[in-house]
Enzyme design. Structure first.
Site, PDB file in Angstrom:
ATOM      1  N   HIS A 205      -3.606  -1.761   5.075  1.00  0.00           N
ATOM      2  CA  HIS A 205      -4.941  -1.982   4.513  1.00  0.00           C
ATOM      3  C   HIS A 205      -5.560  -3.223   5.148  1.00  0.00           C
ATOM      4  CE1 HIS A 205      -3.102  -5.129   2.162  1.00  0.00           C
ATOM      5  NE2 HIS A 205      -2.208  -4.266   1.708  1.00  0.00           N
TER       6      HIS A 205
ATOM      7  N   CYS B 188       8.664  -6.550 -13.660  1.00  0.00           N
ATOM      8  CA  CYS B 188       8.195  -7.399 -12.563  1.00  0.00           C
ATOM      9  C   CYS B 188       6.753  -7.784 -12.849  1.00  0.00           C
ATOM     10  CB  CYS B 188       8.282  -6.634 -11.248  1.00  0.00           C
ATOM     11  SG  CYS B 188       7.452  -7.493  -9.899  1.00  0.00           S
TER      12      CYS B 188
ATOM     13  N   HIS C 137      -3.458  -6.320   6.245  1.00  0.00           N
ATOM     14  CA  HIS C 137      -2.709  -6.153   7.495  1.00  0.00           C
ATOM     15  C   HIS C 137      -3.633  -6.319   8.690  1.00  0.00           C
ATOM     16  CE1 HIS C 137      -0.540  -3.390   4.619  1.00  0.00           C
ATOM     17  NE2 HIS C 137       0.419  -4.207   4.983  1.00  0.00           N
TER      18      HIS C 137
ATOM     19  N   CYS D 177       9.519  -5.516  -4.545  1.00  0.00           N
ATOM     20  CA  CYS D 177       9.460  -6.888  -4.025  1.00  0.00           C
ATOM     21  C   CYS D 177      10.657  -7.167  -3.114  1.00  0.00           C
ATOM     22  CB  CYS D 177       9.498  -7.923  -5.145  1.00  0.00           C
ATOM     23  SG  CYS D 177       8.067  -7.947  -6.205  1.00  0.00           S
TER      24      CYS D 177
ATOM     25  N   LYS E  12      -4.506  -1.272  -5.999  1.00  0.00           N
ATOM     26  CA  LYS E  12      -4.642   0.165  -6.227  1.00  0.00           C
ATOM     27  C   LYS E  12      -5.111   0.414  -7.648  1.00  0.00           C
ATOM     28  CE  LYS E  12      -1.670   2.415  -2.971  1.00  0.00           C
ATOM     29  NZ  LYS E  12      -0.293   2.693  -2.663  1.00  0.00           N
TER      30      LYS E  12
ATOM     31  N   HIS F  27       4.588  -5.992 -10.090  1.00  0.00           N
ATOM     32  CA  HIS F  27       4.548  -4.530 -10.077  1.00  0.00           C
ATOM     33  C   HIS F  27       4.496  -3.898 -11.460  1.00  0.00           C
ATOM     34  CE1 HIS F  27       6.053  -5.444  -6.006  1.00  0.00           C
ATOM     35  NE2 HIS F  27       5.274  -4.433  -5.695  1.00  0.00           N
TER      36      HIS F  27
ATOM     37  N   CYS G  98      13.810  -6.566  -8.297  1.00  0.00           N
ATOM     38  CA  CYS G  98      12.645  -5.671  -8.177  1.00  0.00           C
ATOM     39  C   CYS G  98      12.693  -5.036  -6.796  1.00  0.00           C
ATOM     40  CB  CYS G  98      11.325  -6.414  -8.369  1.00  0.00           C
ATOM     41  SG  CYS G  98       9.908  -5.320  -8.064  1.00  0.00           S
TER      42      CYS G  98
ATOM     43  N   LYS H 123      -8.745  -9.596  -7.258  1.00  0.00           N
ATOM     44  CA  LYS H 123      -7.699  -9.199  -6.331  1.00  0.00           C
ATOM     45  C   LYS H 123      -7.861  -7.718  -5.991  1.00  0.00           C
ATOM     46  CE  LYS H 123      -2.738  -9.420  -6.151  1.00  0.00           C
ATOM     47  NZ  LYS H 123      -1.496  -9.557  -6.848  1.00  0.00           N
TER      48      LYS H 123
HETATM   49 ZN   LIG Z   1       7.914  -6.518  -7.963  1.00  0.00          ZN
END
Ligand SMILES: [Zn+2]
Length: 689
Positions: free
Chosen positions: A18, A161, A21, A140, A321, A164, A137, A318
């Site tokens: 995305h 997490c 990157h 991660c 998704k 996440h 996680c 931020k």
């Molecule tokens: Zn995580």
């Protein structure tokens, strides 16, 4: 030999690339081109990190083998880098590094062996075998300590997490450890003696205080029975190396560490140490763990670890998704030339800080700075040379007796304009080398503004009518064309395609990429040389049309539909304005009801959310979550009438079900929510039509 080695992180091959990157690659690419242009031998690395439990899981979900999963993501990455002109064929990266390359495994094993044999500064074994128990996680690829996870709602459930919001895995197994705790003093002394080692300064302070807080030993392997997709620990194949140990090492294996052929082809001795470009979210790995590994292996530390900020949306949120505001590269690519995107991201983000990315801002900047700014300066200058000078570069010399006349017409003397442009060039290069791209571009655009002003003041179209002003006219056009030559050379690393086009239109041969900006001399543009065909380099972007295209693009799901994102408040769809009409039947599908807030409370660890109980005159009050906590005191909402989307499918946020959505207006840059309400009395449950 003067060399420069720059790296982006290698990207984890479990999801598609995305904007984040793309941005790091553009930064690396710009730096590499700029150094190369100045005669420095450069090496620019990007690539993918392809091992670990996440790839195994993603592969499983997609019915692929881990290698097939990695290949699939890599093919997409490569297609993207090609589309955006960042691959080798376009003069971009020198290597697309993959951690599944056999030479990489060799190099990583070599590094492991070297560290395993070494002693820490305190005289202990740098790697030892122990037992690890902790919460892990997988997305991660990190063990989580207590302050890095959310305690479960129900006792006995695994914690979540924080990033996440998914349950962590309890991992308890034999593991090799790297004795990171013995490297705190060594790392602090690096951070103190090399102020440029971690940049910007705020990040350096963050890393320093992290190290000062005490370091814990790092588990650097998992049992093969838990994670099999990875590089085995040398001499103990029942263990797989920790994916970060494997991944970080790519920066040296790519250039030949631990592999003779690769060393000959590229050159570890020649290019190391590197400048690592990273997002601030992975700073600790690059600025603490990686240097500690290198210290243990007695390898020179990186030249610098430079952390950039994150892209947030126009409202400052931020990109995720969940919010549906991620910039997809397929959508970005279609309407915008790569140079426009490069210019925008480098100009807009103050390096090190977060930057806002919005399509409208991108179009506005492209139109003002590129189409009306640089592009217009180029085409108006060249068009006038074509018209008044028979398409040949005029003489820039003003005879002594005409000097006063020229000065009155607003034409800079040779020394003045040359001094101005040289100063801008020096500023540009200095800022670029300090990664202050935004300021570098400001310096270049100061030349655009200066020359534009000179043209506006001197009015070449009037001068052309007066034979006595012939030389003054020539001098204005020469100064403008010569300034453009300088700008084209300077801007080449930022605008590789369009600078080439401008160069050709100026009638110059070769490429501006072959001209060293440091050795530019004022006046080298040859009098009498023919210019090329004049064409607009940066066509104006039709904002309404492109925005409609982008919005349409977003409506068509390109990939298999994912579960719809939970809404924090009802203001997320309004960023692009009304672009299409709906039928009355479409509206009738939305059941809007009047409700009354019975209770409102904050949710621990969710600083934006309020938990509301709302009476819609149903059997039970509804539980509704609203992302308004930063603007509304919960107490003041009690008793208030609000509008609720009553037939919205219930969704979970932070583990709590939201049975509907509160309607709010949104305004200002931050998308401040304002609850919709009524000034007249209205019963609970009444429908809005
Ligand atoms: Zn995580």
């Amino acid at each position: 030999m003067n060399t420069f080695y720059v790296t982006t992180p290698i990207y984890y091959a479990n999801s598609l690339p995305h904007l984040g990157h793309l941005y790091t690659m553009i930064v690396g690419d710009t730096l590499a081109r700029s150094k190369r242009q100045r005669g420095v031998e450069t090496y620019f690395l990007t690539g993918t990190d392809e091992h670990g439990i996440n790839i195994e899981r993603a592969a499983q979900q997609n019915g692929r083998t881990p290698q097939e999963q990695a290949d699939y993501v890599v093919s997409y990455f490569k297609e993207m880098t090609s589309k955006f002109g960042l691959d080798t064929a376009h003069g971009g990266y020198d290597v697309f590094m993959r951690t599944t390359e056999p030479f990489h495994a060799e190099g990583v094993s070599e590094l492991w062996r070297k560290i395993a044999k070494s002693k820490t500064p305190k005289g202990n074994d740098a790697i030892y075998k122990g037992h690890y128990e902790g919460w892990f996680c997988a997305p991660c690829a990190e063990y989580k300590t207590e302050d890095e996870y959310q305690k479960p709602k129900v006792e006995g459930d695994p914690p979540l997490c924080l990033i996440h919001e998914r349950p962590l895995d309890r991992v308890s197994e034999e593991s090799y450890f790297f004795r990171l705790s013995d490297y705190d003093k060594a790392l602090l002394s690096v951070l103190e003696s090399r102020p440029d080692f971690v940049r910007p300064e705020s990040r350096r302070n963050e890393v320093t205080s992290f190290v000062r807080g005490g370091l814990q030993d790092l588990s650097v392997s998992r049992l093969k029975s838990s994670v099999s997709w990875g590089i085995p620990v040398p001499d103990d194949p029942s263990h797989t190396m920790y994916v970060w140990f494997d991944a970080l090492t790519n920066y040296i294996t790519a250039i030949g560490y631990g592999n003779k052929e690769r060393e000959q082809a590229v050159g570890f001795e020649k290019f190391w140490p590197a400048m690592h470009l990273v997002g601030k979210d992975i700073l600790r790995f690059h600025a603490v763990y990686w240097p500690a590994f290198l210290l243990a292996a007695d390898i020179e530390l990186p030249r610098a670890v430079v952390a950039h900020g994150m892209w947030v949306d126009p409202a400052g949120r931020k990109m995720s998704k969940t919010l549906g505001n991620v910039i997809e590269l397929d959508v970005l690519h279609k309407p915008f030339p790569i140079d426009v995107i490069r210019y925008f991201v480098l100009r807009e983000m103050v390096f090190g800080q977060d930057g806002r990315f919005g399509y409208e801002a991108l179009i506005d900047r492209a139109n003002s700075d590129l189409a009306s700014g640089l592009g217009n300066l180029s085409s108006r200058t060249l068009t006038m040379i074509a018209r008044y000078g028979d398409s040949r570069i005029p003489s820039g010399v003003i005879p002594e007796e005409k000097l006063l006349l020229a000065k009155r017409a607003g034409v800079d003397t040779d020394e003045t304009i040359a001094g101005f442009v040289e100063h801008a060039r020096n500023q540009f290069l200095e800022h670029l080398d300090n990664l202050a791209f935004s300021r570098a571009l400001e310096a270049a655009w100061s030349v655009v503004a200066r020359v534009d002003k000179m043209i506006t003041d001197a009015k070449p179209w009037d001068l052309a009518k007066d034979e006595n002003q012939r030389q003054t006219l020539g001098a204005v056009l020469y100064r403008a064309a010569e300034s453009l030559r300088w700008l084209t050379v300077l801007l080449h690393p930022v605008l590789p395609e369009s600078s080439q086009a401008m160069w050709k239109q100026l009638g110059l041969s070769g490429s501006p990429g072959q001209v060293n900006p440091s050795s530019l001399k004022w006046g080298e543009l040859k009098e009498g040389a023919a210019i090329g065909d004049v064409q607009p380099v940066f066509p104006r972007i039709d904002k309404a049309k492109v925005m409609a295209e982008i919005t349409g693009e977003k409506d068509v799901p390109a990939k298999p539909a994912e579960p719809s994102p939970p809404q924090e408040h009802a203001t997320q769809a309004d960023a692009v304005g009304i672009t299409s009409f709906i039928e009355i039947d479409d509206f009738a599908k939305v059941d809007l009801r009047v409700g009354q807030v019975l209770s409102a409370e904050r949710i621990p660890k969710a600083d934006k959310l309020l938990l509301l109980k709302v009476d819609l005159a149903e059997e039970q009050p509804r539980q509704v979550l609203a992302g308004i906590a930063q603007y509304y005191e919960p107490e003041k909402l009690i008793g208030r009438k609000v509008v609720i989307v009553a037939n919205l499918k219930p969704r979970k946020l932070r583990g709590l079900e939201s049975q509907g959505m509160v309607v709010a207006a949104s305004y200002g840059e931050e998308g401040r929510p304002v609850l919709a309400t009524f000034t007249e009395d209205v019963p609970n449950g009444a429908r809005l039509k």
